[in-house]
Design a protein around this motif. Structure first.
Motif, PDB file in Angstrom:
ATOM      1  N   ALA A  94     -22.325  -7.495   9.002  1.00 62.02           N
ATOM      2  CA  ALA A  94     -21.391  -8.607   9.246  1.00 62.02           C
ATOM      3  C   ALA A  94     -22.118  -9.946   9.272  1.00 62.02           C
ATOM      4  O   ALA A  94     -21.606 -10.950   8.770  1.00 62.02           O
ATOM      5  CB  ALA A  94     -20.642  -8.387  10.564  1.00 62.02           C
ATOM      6  N   ARG A  95     -23.313  -9.958   9.838  1.00 59.04           N
ATOM      7  CA  ARG A  95     -24.099 -11.199   9.889  1.00 59.04           C
ATOM      8  C   ARG A  95     -24.471 -11.648   8.470  1.00 59.04           C
ATOM      9  O   ARG A  95     -24.369 -12.822   8.137  1.00 59.04           O
ATOM     10  CB  ARG A  95     -25.346 -10.987  10.755  1.00 59.04           C
ATOM     11  CG  ARG A  95     -26.062 -12.242  11.137  1.00 59.04           C
ATOM     12  CD  ARG A  95     -27.163 -12.046  12.183  1.00 59.04           C
ATOM     13  NE  ARG A  95     -27.848 -10.761  12.183  1.00 59.04           N
ATOM     14  CZ  ARG A  95     -27.620  -9.763  13.030  1.00 59.04           C
ATOM     15  NH1 ARG A  95     -26.710  -9.882  13.977  1.00 59.04           N
ATOM     16  NH2 ARG A  95     -28.295  -8.637  12.962  1.00 59.04           N
ATOM     17  N   TRP A  96     -24.878 -10.698   7.620  1.00 51.44           N
ATOM     18  CA  TRP A  96     -25.198 -11.033   6.229  1.00 51.44           C
ATOM     19  C   TRP A  96     -23.951 -11.594   5.537  1.00 51.44           C
ATOM     20  O   TRP A  96     -24.024 -12.621   4.858  1.00 51.44           O
ATOM     21  CB  TRP A  96     -25.712  -9.794   5.475  1.00 51.44           C
ATOM     22  CG  TRP A  96     -25.914 -10.073   4.009  1.00 51.44           C
ATOM     23  CD1 TRP A  96     -27.033 -10.582   3.427  1.00 51.44           C
ATOM     24  CD2 TRP A  96     -24.947  -9.907   2.969  1.00 51.44           C
ATOM     25  NE1 TRP A  96     -26.817 -10.743   2.073  1.00 51.44           N
ATOM     26  CE2 TRP A  96     -25.548 -10.343   1.773  1.00 51.44           C
ATOM     27  CE3 TRP A  96     -23.635  -9.448   2.938  1.00 51.44           C
ATOM     28  CZ2 TRP A  96     -24.883 -10.307   0.549  1.00 51.44           C
ATOM     29  CZ3 TRP A  96     -22.964  -9.421   1.720  1.00 51.44           C
ATOM     30  CH2 TRP A  96     -23.593  -9.841   0.540  1.00 51.44           C
ATOM     31  N   ALA A  97     -22.815 -10.912   5.714  1.00 45.35           N
ATOM     32  CA  ALA A  97     -21.572 -11.346   5.060  1.00 45.35           C
ATOM     33  C   ALA A  97     -21.134 -12.725   5.548  1.00 45.35           C
ATOM     34  O   ALA A  97     -20.687 -13.556   4.756  1.00 45.35           O
ATOM     35  CB  ALA A  97     -20.474 -10.311   5.309  1.00 45.35           C
ATOM     36  N   ARG A  98     -21.255 -12.979   6.832  1.00 43.23           N
ATOM     37  CA  ARG A  98     -20.877 -14.289   7.378  1.00 43.23           C
ATOM     38  C   ARG A  98     -21.791 -15.382   6.822  1.00 43.23           C
ATOM     39  O   ARG A  98     -21.328 -16.441   6.403  1.00 43.23           O
ATOM     40  CB  ARG A  98     -20.926 -14.262   8.907  1.00 43.23           C
ATOM     41  CG  ARG A  98     -20.418 -15.538   9.549  1.00 43.23           C
ATOM     42  CD  ARG A  98     -20.405 -15.470  11.082  1.00 43.23           C
ATOM     43  NE  ARG A  98     -21.694 -15.091  11.632  1.00 43.23           N
ATOM     44  CZ  ARG A  98     -21.955 -13.933  12.251  1.00 43.23           C
ATOM     45  NH1 ARG A  98     -21.013 -13.036  12.400  1.00 43.23           N
ATOM     46  NH2 ARG A  98     -23.152 -13.684  12.728  1.00 43.23           N
ATOM     47  N   THR A  99     -23.083 -15.111   6.778  1.00 47.92           N
ATOM     48  CA  THR A  99     -24.049 -16.081   6.254  1.00 47.92           C
ATOM     49  C   THR A  99     -23.747 -16.441   4.804  1.00 47.92           C
ATOM     50  O   THR A  99     -23.830 -17.602   4.412  1.00 47.92           O
ATOM     51  CB  THR A  99     -25.486 -15.526   6.360  1.00 47.92           C
ATOM     52  OG1 THR A  99     -25.785 -15.303   7.732  1.00 47.92           O
ATOM     53  CG2 THR A  99     -26.507 -16.482   5.758  1.00 47.92           C
ATOM     54  N   HIS A 100     -23.348 -15.442   4.017  1.00 49.53           N
ATOM     55  CA  HIS A 100     -23.114 -15.656   2.588  1.00 49.53           C
ATOM     56  C   HIS A 100     -21.635 -15.752   2.243  1.00 49.53           C
ATOM     57  O   HIS A 100     -21.267 -15.695   1.064  1.00 49.53           O
ATOM     58  CB  HIS A 100     -23.812 -14.555   1.785  1.00 49.53           C
ATOM     59  CG  HIS A 100     -25.290 -14.581   1.985  1.00 49.53           C
ATOM     60  ND1 HIS A 100     -26.097 -15.555   1.434  1.00 49.53           N
ATOM     61  CD2 HIS A 100     -26.108 -13.803   2.733  1.00 49.53           C
ATOM     62  CE1 HIS A 100     -27.343 -15.358   1.809  1.00 49.53           C
ATOM     63  NE2 HIS A 100     -27.382 -14.302   2.601  1.00 49.53           N
ATOM     64  N   GLN A 101     -20.785 -15.911   3.269  1.00 47.19           N
ATOM     65  CA  GLN A 101     -19.337 -16.063   3.110  1.00 47.19           C
ATOM     66  C   GLN A 101     -18.773 -14.981   2.195  1.00 47.19           C
ATOM     67  O   GLN A 101     -18.024 -15.243   1.262  1.00 47.19           O
ATOM     68  CB  GLN A 101     -18.996 -17.454   2.596  1.00 47.19           C
ATOM     69  CG  GLN A 101     -19.442 -18.528   3.551  1.00 47.19           C
ATOM     70  CD  GLN A 101     -19.129 -19.930   3.073  1.00 47.19           C
ATOM     71  OE1 GLN A 101     -18.597 -20.137   1.991  1.00 47.19           O
ATOM     72  NE2 GLN A 101     -19.443 -20.898   3.906  1.00 47.19           N
ATOM     73  N   TYR A 102     -19.134 -13.750   2.492  1.00 51.96           N
ATOM     74  CA  TYR A 102     -18.725 -12.602   1.702  1.00 51.96           C
ATOM     75  C   TYR A 102     -17.786 -11.721   2.500  1.00 51.96           C
ATOM     76  O   TYR A 102     -18.077 -11.430   3.655  1.00 51.96           O
ATOM     77  CB  TYR A 102     -19.966 -11.798   1.289  1.00 51.96           C
ATOM     78  CG  TYR A 102     -19.651 -10.619   0.417  1.00 51.96           C
ATOM     79  CD1 TYR A 102     -19.365 -10.800  -0.922  1.00 51.96           C
ATOM     80  CD2 TYR A 102     -19.618  -9.338   0.939  1.00 51.96           C
ATOM     81  CE1 TYR A 102     -19.057  -9.719  -1.731  1.00 51.96           C
ATOM     82  CE2 TYR A 102     -19.308  -8.256   0.140  1.00 51.96           C
ATOM     83  CZ  TYR A 102     -19.041  -8.461  -1.196  1.00 51.96           C
ATOM     84  OH  TYR A 102     -18.727  -7.393  -1.993  1.00 51.96           O
ATOM     85  N   PRO A 103     -16.670 -11.304   1.990  1.00 51.82           N
ATOM     86  CA  PRO A 103     -16.154 -11.597   0.666  1.00 51.82           C
ATOM     87  C   PRO A 103     -15.526 -12.995   0.552  1.00 51.82           C
ATOM     88  O   PRO A 103     -15.433 -13.541  -0.535  1.00 51.82           O
ATOM     89  CB  PRO A 103     -15.121 -10.519   0.422  1.00 51.82           C
ATOM     90  CG  PRO A 103     -14.661 -10.106   1.784  1.00 51.82           C
ATOM     91  CD  PRO A 103     -15.844 -10.318   2.684  1.00 51.82           C
ATOM     92  N   GLN A 104     -15.108 -13.553   1.681  1.00 51.48           N
ATOM     93  CA  GLN A 104     -14.577 -14.917   1.698  1.00 51.48           C
ATOM     94  C   GLN A 104     -15.026 -15.585   2.983  1.00 51.48           C
ATOM     95  O   GLN A 104     -15.369 -14.925   3.957  1.00 51.48           O
ATOM     96  CB  GLN A 104     -13.048 -14.902   1.639  1.00 51.48           C
ATOM     97  CG  GLN A 104     -12.502 -14.285   0.374  1.00 51.48           C
ATOM     98  CD  GLN A 104     -11.003 -14.123   0.446  1.00 51.48           C
ATOM     99  OE1 GLN A 104     -10.373 -14.349   1.464  1.00 51.48           O
ATOM    100  NE2 GLN A 104     -10.418 -13.709  -0.667  1.00 51.48           N
ATOM    101  N   LYS A 105     -14.958 -16.888   2.995  1.00 54.84           N
ATOM    102  CA  LYS A 105     -15.408 -17.650   4.163  1.00 54.84           C
ATOM    103  C   LYS A 105     -14.684 -17.226   5.443  1.00 54.84           C
ATOM    104  O   LYS A 105     -15.280 -17.114   6.508  1.00 54.84           O
ATOM    105  CB  LYS A 105     -15.190 -19.144   3.908  1.00 54.84           C
ATOM    106  CG  LYS A 105     -15.715 -20.030   5.007  1.00 54.84           C
ATOM    107  CD  LYS A 105     -15.548 -21.493   4.654  1.00 54.84           C
ATOM    108  CE  LYS A 105     -16.141 -22.375   5.736  1.00 54.84           C
ATOM    109  NZ  LYS A 105     -16.095 -23.789   5.357  1.00 54.84           N
TER     110      LYS A 105
END
Length: 191
Positions: A94-105
């Motif tokens: 989740a931290r990686w996804a939040r940092t890279h706005q994945y899948p959406q911001k």
């Protein structure tokens, strides 16, 4: 059961870990501590999940050795060390996804974890079994903007955490029918 050792086994396990109810159960127990035996406390804690979704999540958590409860204790469910390890994997994803706005911001925690695990599953299928130091292979992120080079490089963090967790424990049970007519290795989308 043995640890996941092939890309197929790892992919099946990742799909099994992507159930929204399981992500919620493990993350909430990690964040808020054990659930008590007080009548209705389980359903009240997860009031946005149906009884079938909650039952499937609990069945899966028990099968993977993620939760423990003792009839003589006041605690109904608590995370095992393996469950705590999975909570760390979920947090890292989740931290990686939040940092890279994945899948959406504006994605929620469960969706971020699910989509990152799906991306990791695709990476494992393309590169073979991850060694924990393997490099993400530049897969396109379906349904979202293409991932940047730095996002793909940073994906090694969640990949290493997941690979280490997969190597320390049991693999996904063989396909088994559940009461809500889903199989253990089907991924249910986040609400």
């Amino acid at each position: 059961m043995t640890s996941a050792t092939t890309p197929h086994d790892s992919g099946r396990m990742i799909r099994a870990l992507s159930l929204p109810g399981l992500i919620r159960l493990v993350s909430d127990l990690d964040d808020h501590g054990p659930l008590s035996r007080r009548r209705g406390s389980l359903q009240a804690a997860f009031d946005d999940l149906t009884a079938d979704q909650l039952r499937l999540a609990l069945d899966r958590a028990r099968a993977f050795g993620l939760v423990h409860g003792d009839a003589d204790e006041r605690v109904r469910y608590r995370l095992t060390p393996r469950g705590e390890g999975l909570a760390d994997v979920y947090d890292t994803a989740a931290r990686w996804a939040r940092t890279h706005q994945y899948p959406q911001k504006e994605s929620d925690f469960v969706t971020r974890v699910q989509r990152t695990l799906t991306l990791l599953s695709q990476t494992l299928a393309t590169t073979g079994y991850a060694s924990g130091t393997g490099e993400a292979c530049g897969l396109p992120a379906s349904g979202s903007a293409p991932l940047s080079h730095s996002a793909m490089a940073d994906l090694n963090g969640p990949q290493s955490a997941l690979t280490a967790w997969l190597q320390t424990g049991p693999s996904a049970p063989q396909r088994t029918k559940t009461s809500c007519r889903q199989t253990v290795d089907e991924m249910e989308p986040a609400a």
